[in-house]
Each structure stands twice: as structure tokens, then as C-alpha cells.
Design a protein around this motif. Sequence first.
Motif, PDB file in Angstrom:
ATOM      1  N   HIS A 202      -4.364   8.401   4.545  1.00 12.91           N
ATOM      2  CA  HIS A 202      -3.030   8.309   5.131  1.00 12.91           C
ATOM      3  C   HIS A 202      -2.006   9.192   4.436  1.00 12.91           C
ATOM      4  CE1 HIS A 202      -4.028   5.158   7.946  1.00 12.91           C
ATOM      5  NE2 HIS A 202      -4.775   4.635   7.003  1.00 12.91           N
ATOM      6  N   ALA A 203      -2.018   9.205   3.117  1.00 15.28           N
ATOM      7  CA  ALA A 203      -1.042  10.002   2.377  1.00 15.28           C
ATOM      8  C   ALA A 203      -1.506  10.103   0.928  1.00 15.28           C
ATOM      9  CB  ALA A 203       0.343   9.368   2.448  1.00 15.28           C
ATOM     10  N   LEU A 204      -0.933  11.039   0.223  1.00 16.47           N
ATOM     11  CA  LEU A 204      -1.276  11.248  -1.179  1.00 16.47           C
ATOM     12  C   LEU A 204      -0.521  10.247  -2.052  1.00 16.47           C
ATOM     13  CD1 LEU A 204      -2.831  13.121  -3.100  1.00 16.47           C
ATOM     14  CD2 LEU A 204      -0.816  14.573  -3.170  1.00 16.47           C
ATOM     15  N   ARG A 205      -1.252   9.537  -2.903  1.00 16.80           N
ATOM     16  CA  ARG A 205      -0.618   8.560  -3.805  1.00 16.80           C
ATOM     17  C   ARG A 205       0.480   9.220  -4.638  1.00 16.80           C
ATOM     18  NH1 ARG A 205      -3.451   3.652  -5.300  1.00 16.80           N
ATOM     19  NH2 ARG A 205      -5.300   3.509  -4.016  1.00 16.80           N
ATOM     20  N   GLY A 206       1.519   8.445  -4.889  1.00 23.83           N
ATOM     21  CA  GLY A 206       2.598   8.937  -5.732  1.00 23.83           C
ATOM     22  C   GLY A 206       3.627   9.787  -5.007  1.00 23.83           C
ATOM     23  N   THR A 207       3.481   9.912  -3.693  1.00 22.90           N
ATOM     24  CA  THR A 207       4.438  10.707  -2.919  1.00 22.90           C
ATOM     25  C   THR A 207       5.293   9.796  -2.050  1.00 22.90           C
ATOM     26  OG1 THR A 207       2.955  10.974  -1.018  1.00 22.90           O
ATOM     27  CG2 THR A 207       2.796  12.628  -2.790  1.00 22.90           C
ATOM     28  N   ARG A 208       6.343  10.363  -1.510  1.00 21.85           N
ATOM     29  CA  ARG A 208       7.196   9.613  -0.585  1.00 21.85           C
ATOM     30  C   ARG A 208       6.407   9.176   0.639  1.00 21.85           C
ATOM     31  NH1 ARG A 208      13.051   9.696   0.998  1.00 21.85           N
ATOM     32  NH2 ARG A 208      13.023   9.219   3.202  1.00 21.85           N
ATOM     33  N   GLY A 209       5.497  10.031   1.090  1.00 20.40           N
ATOM     34  CA  GLY A 209       4.644   9.690   2.230  1.00 20.40           C
ATOM     35  C   GLY A 209       3.811   8.445   1.958  1.00 20.40           C
ATOM     36  N   TRP A 210       3.282   8.336   0.728  1.00 23.86           N
ATOM     37  CA  TRP A 210       2.482   7.163   0.348  1.00 23.86           C
ATOM     38  C   TRP A 210       3.360   5.907   0.361  1.00 23.86           C
ATOM     39  CZ3 TRP A 210      -2.255   5.631   0.366  1.00 23.86           C
ATOM     40  CH2 TRP A 210      -2.622   4.489  -0.342  1.00 23.86           C
ATOM     41  N   ASP A 211       4.581   6.032  -0.167  1.00 25.09           N
ATOM     42  CA  ASP A 211       5.504   4.894  -0.155  1.00 25.09           C
ATOM     43  C   ASP A 211       5.768   4.428   1.270  1.00 25.09           C
ATOM     44  OD1 ASP A 211       5.661   5.027  -2.916  1.00 25.09           O
ATOM     45  OD2 ASP A 211       7.590   6.080  -2.926  1.00 25.09           O
ATOM     46  N   GLN A 212       5.941   5.383   2.197  1.00 23.77           N
ATOM     47  CA  GLN A 212       6.193   5.036   3.591  1.00 23.77           C
ATOM     48  C   GLN A 212       4.974   4.342   4.215  1.00 23.77           C
ATOM     49  OE1 GLN A 212       7.348   8.932   4.950  1.00 23.77           O
ATOM     50  NE2 GLN A 212       9.531   8.476   4.702  1.00 23.77           N
ATOM     51  N   VAL A 213       3.772   4.822   3.887  1.00 17.46           N
ATOM     52  CA  VAL A 213       2.545   4.199   4.389  1.00 17.46           C
ATOM     53  C   VAL A 213       2.427   2.769   3.863  1.00 17.46           C
ATOM     54  CG1 VAL A 213       0.011   4.261   4.222  1.00 17.46           C
ATOM     55  CG2 VAL A 213       1.280   6.344   4.767  1.00 17.46           C
ATOM     56  N   MET A 214       2.758   2.554   2.591  1.00 25.51           N
ATOM     57  CA  MET A 214       2.669   1.216   2.002  1.00 25.51           C
ATOM     58  C   MET A 214       3.702   0.265   2.621  1.00 25.51           C
ATOM     59  SD  MET A 214       0.163   1.023  -0.124  1.00 25.51           S
ATOM     60  CE  MET A 214      -0.673   1.904   1.195  1.00 25.51           C
ATOM     61  N   LEU A 215       4.904   0.765   2.895  1.00 25.14           N
ATOM     62  CA  LEU A 215       5.916  -0.067   3.552  1.00 25.14           C
ATOM     63  C   LEU A 215       5.496  -0.426   4.975  1.00 25.14           C
ATOM     64  CD1 LEU A 215       9.199   1.635   2.273  1.00 25.14           C
ATOM     65  CD2 LEU A 215       8.343  -0.653   1.675  1.00 25.14           C
ATOM     66  N   ALA A 216       4.897   0.537   5.682  1.00 26.80           N
ATOM     67  CA  ALA A 216       4.412   0.266   7.044  1.00 26.80           C
ATOM     68  C   ALA A 216       3.267  -0.744   7.012  1.00 26.80           C
ATOM     69  CB  ALA A 216       3.964   1.569   7.710  1.00 26.80           C
ATOM     70  N   ALA A 217       2.387  -0.645   6.022  1.00 24.95           N
ATOM     71  CA  ALA A 217       1.279  -1.602   5.890  1.00 24.95           C
ATOM     72  C   ALA A 217       1.814  -2.995   5.594  1.00 24.95           C
ATOM     73  CB  ALA A 217       0.318  -1.153   4.789  1.00 24.95           C
ATOM     74  N   ARG A 218       2.836  -3.069   4.758  1.00 22.27           N
ATOM     75  CA  ARG A 218       3.444  -4.371   4.456  1.00 22.27           C
ATOM     76  C   ARG A 218       4.038  -4.989   5.718  1.00 22.27           C
ATOM     77  NH1 ARG A 218       8.117  -5.849  -0.006  1.00 22.27           N
ATOM     78  NH2 ARG A 218       8.471  -7.938   0.781  1.00 22.27           N
ATOM     79  N   LYS A 219       4.768  -4.181   6.501  1.00 19.02           N
ATOM     80  CA  LYS A 219       5.348  -4.690   7.744  1.00 19.02           C
ATOM     81  C   LYS A 219       4.246  -5.148   8.690  1.00 19.02           C
ATOM     82  CE  LYS A 219       8.241  -3.571  11.704  1.00 19.02           C
ATOM     83  NZ  LYS A 219       7.444  -4.449  12.544  1.00 19.02           N
ATOM     84  N   GLN A 220       3.172  -4.388   8.774  1.00 14.46           N
ATOM     85  CA  GLN A 220       2.056  -4.756   9.638  1.00 14.46           C
ATOM     86  C   GLN A 220       1.465  -6.104   9.198  1.00 14.46           C
ATOM     87  OE1 GLN A 220      -0.962  -1.718   9.774  1.00 14.46           O
ATOM     88  NE2 GLN A 220      -2.137  -2.760  11.357  1.00 14.46           N
ATOM     89  N   ALA A 221       1.255  -6.282   7.893  1.00 13.46           N
ATOM     90  CA  ALA A 221       0.716  -7.545   7.374  1.00 13.46           C
ATOM     91  C   ALA A 221       1.690  -8.698   7.638  1.00 13.46           C
ATOM     92  CB  ALA A 221       0.422  -7.408   5.879  1.00 13.46           C
ATOM     93  N   GLU A 222       2.988  -8.452   7.463  1.00  8.24           N
ATOM     94  CA  GLU A 222       3.990  -9.493   7.731  1.00  8.24           C
ATOM     95  C   GLU A 222       3.998  -9.869   9.214  1.00  8.24           C
ATOM     96  OE1 GLU A 222       7.470  -7.578   6.130  1.00  8.24           O
ATOM     97  OE2 GLU A 222       7.141  -8.432   4.128  1.00  8.24           O
ATOM     98  N   ASP A 223       3.852  -8.878  10.097  1.00 11.60           N
ATOM     99  CA  ASP A 223       3.796  -9.152  11.535  1.00 11.60           C
ATOM    100  C   ASP A 223       2.571 -10.011  11.865  1.00 11.60           C
ATOM    101  OD1 ASP A 223       6.118  -7.698  11.909  1.00 11.60           O
ATOM    102  OD2 ASP A 223       5.089  -5.919  12.708  1.00 11.60           O
ATOM    103  N   TYR A 224       1.444  -9.700  11.242  1.00 15.96           N
ATOM    104  CA  TYR A 224       0.233 -10.506  11.446  1.00 15.96           C
ATOM    105  C   TYR A 224       0.464 -11.943  10.970  1.00 15.96           C
ATOM    106  CZ  TYR A 224      -2.717  -6.380  12.369  1.00 15.96           C
ATOM    107  OH  TYR A 224      -3.290  -5.263  12.905  1.00 15.96           O
ATOM    108  N   ALA A 225       1.058 -12.090   9.792  1.00 17.60           N
ATOM    109  CA  ALA A 225       1.301 -13.430   9.241  1.00 17.60           C
ATOM    110  C   ALA A 225       2.228 -14.229  10.150  1.00 17.60           C
ATOM    111  CB  ALA A 225       1.883 -13.319   7.829  1.00 17.60           C
TER     112      ALA A 225
END
Length: 158
Positions: A115-138
Motif C-alpha cells: 500500500h505505501a512505504l513505511r515511515g512516509t505520509r502515504g503510510w500514515d494515510q493508509v494506517m488511518l484509512a485501515a483504522r477507519k475501516q476497522a472502526e466501521d466494521y466494529a
Amino acid sequence: MIDDAKLEALIAAASASGGAERANYQLFIERLCGALGLPGPDLAREENSLNDYVFERRVDFKHPDGTTTSGFIDCYRKNSFVLEAKQSRKRQKARLAADQLLLLGEDEQQFKSGHALRGTRGWDQVMLAARKQAEDYARALLLSMVTHHFCSSWTSVM
């Protein structure tokens, strides 16, 4: 009990793996559970409400217009966690010119990027999107449980 040798082997294998998230995450979780001395997820059952610790737990999203769509939680353990897996991307090799790609075999032409290279802004955005996805599932799981219990209680009263 944590098995340090298994944990080190897992870290080495995961570090060398490519960007094929769907091919890797279940093996990674199984091996992580083994290294930590924890039970791994169960095989999924036909009745979704019995899938308390599984990979690919179905979740139904109910929409205001009455329709539903299904999503799938990468790994779910009831009353514990919703896990949404993401594979990081390695630094890409130098891009080959199109005429050079024709010289390679089909397998060598395919590159699975994460999805993105660790340690970059892109990675942070992917992690925030994954968190939102998990919260939506919950949230969807919680709503389905509340609706199920309310309907069951209402039926038993009548």
C-alpha cells in the motif's frame, strides 16, 4: 510462552516478503500466534453468528435505503479485536523500459506492490484509512448485535 526463535524467524520472513497482502496476512497471524504461544483463529462456520475468532468474518452494512452490503474483517475475535491487515511496500526497483519488460518472463513482469512505504505520509494515510475501516466494521457488528438482541427480545415478549 513466547518462542523467541519462532518470533525472530517470523520477523525475518516477513521482512523479506513482498507486497501481496492477501497472500501473506493469514500466514503471518497464524505464525505470530504460534510464536506468542496463543491459539490461532478457528475455521469459519456456516452460521456467521458463530464465527467468534476467524479470518474473513462477514459483516453486513445496513444502509438508510434498506439495502445491505457485505464487508469482510481480515481477522476478528469477539470481544477482543478487529484486525485490518495492510502490507507495506518496499522501495521499488528501478523501473524498466517497456521494451526491456518484453525480454522478461511473465512472472518477472509482475510486481506486487504494497500500500505505501513505511515511515512516509502515504503510510500514515493508509494506517488511518485501515483504522477507519476497522472502526466501521466494529460499529456494523455492534449494530447487528443490538438489532438481533432487540428483535429476539421483542419476539419473546409477544
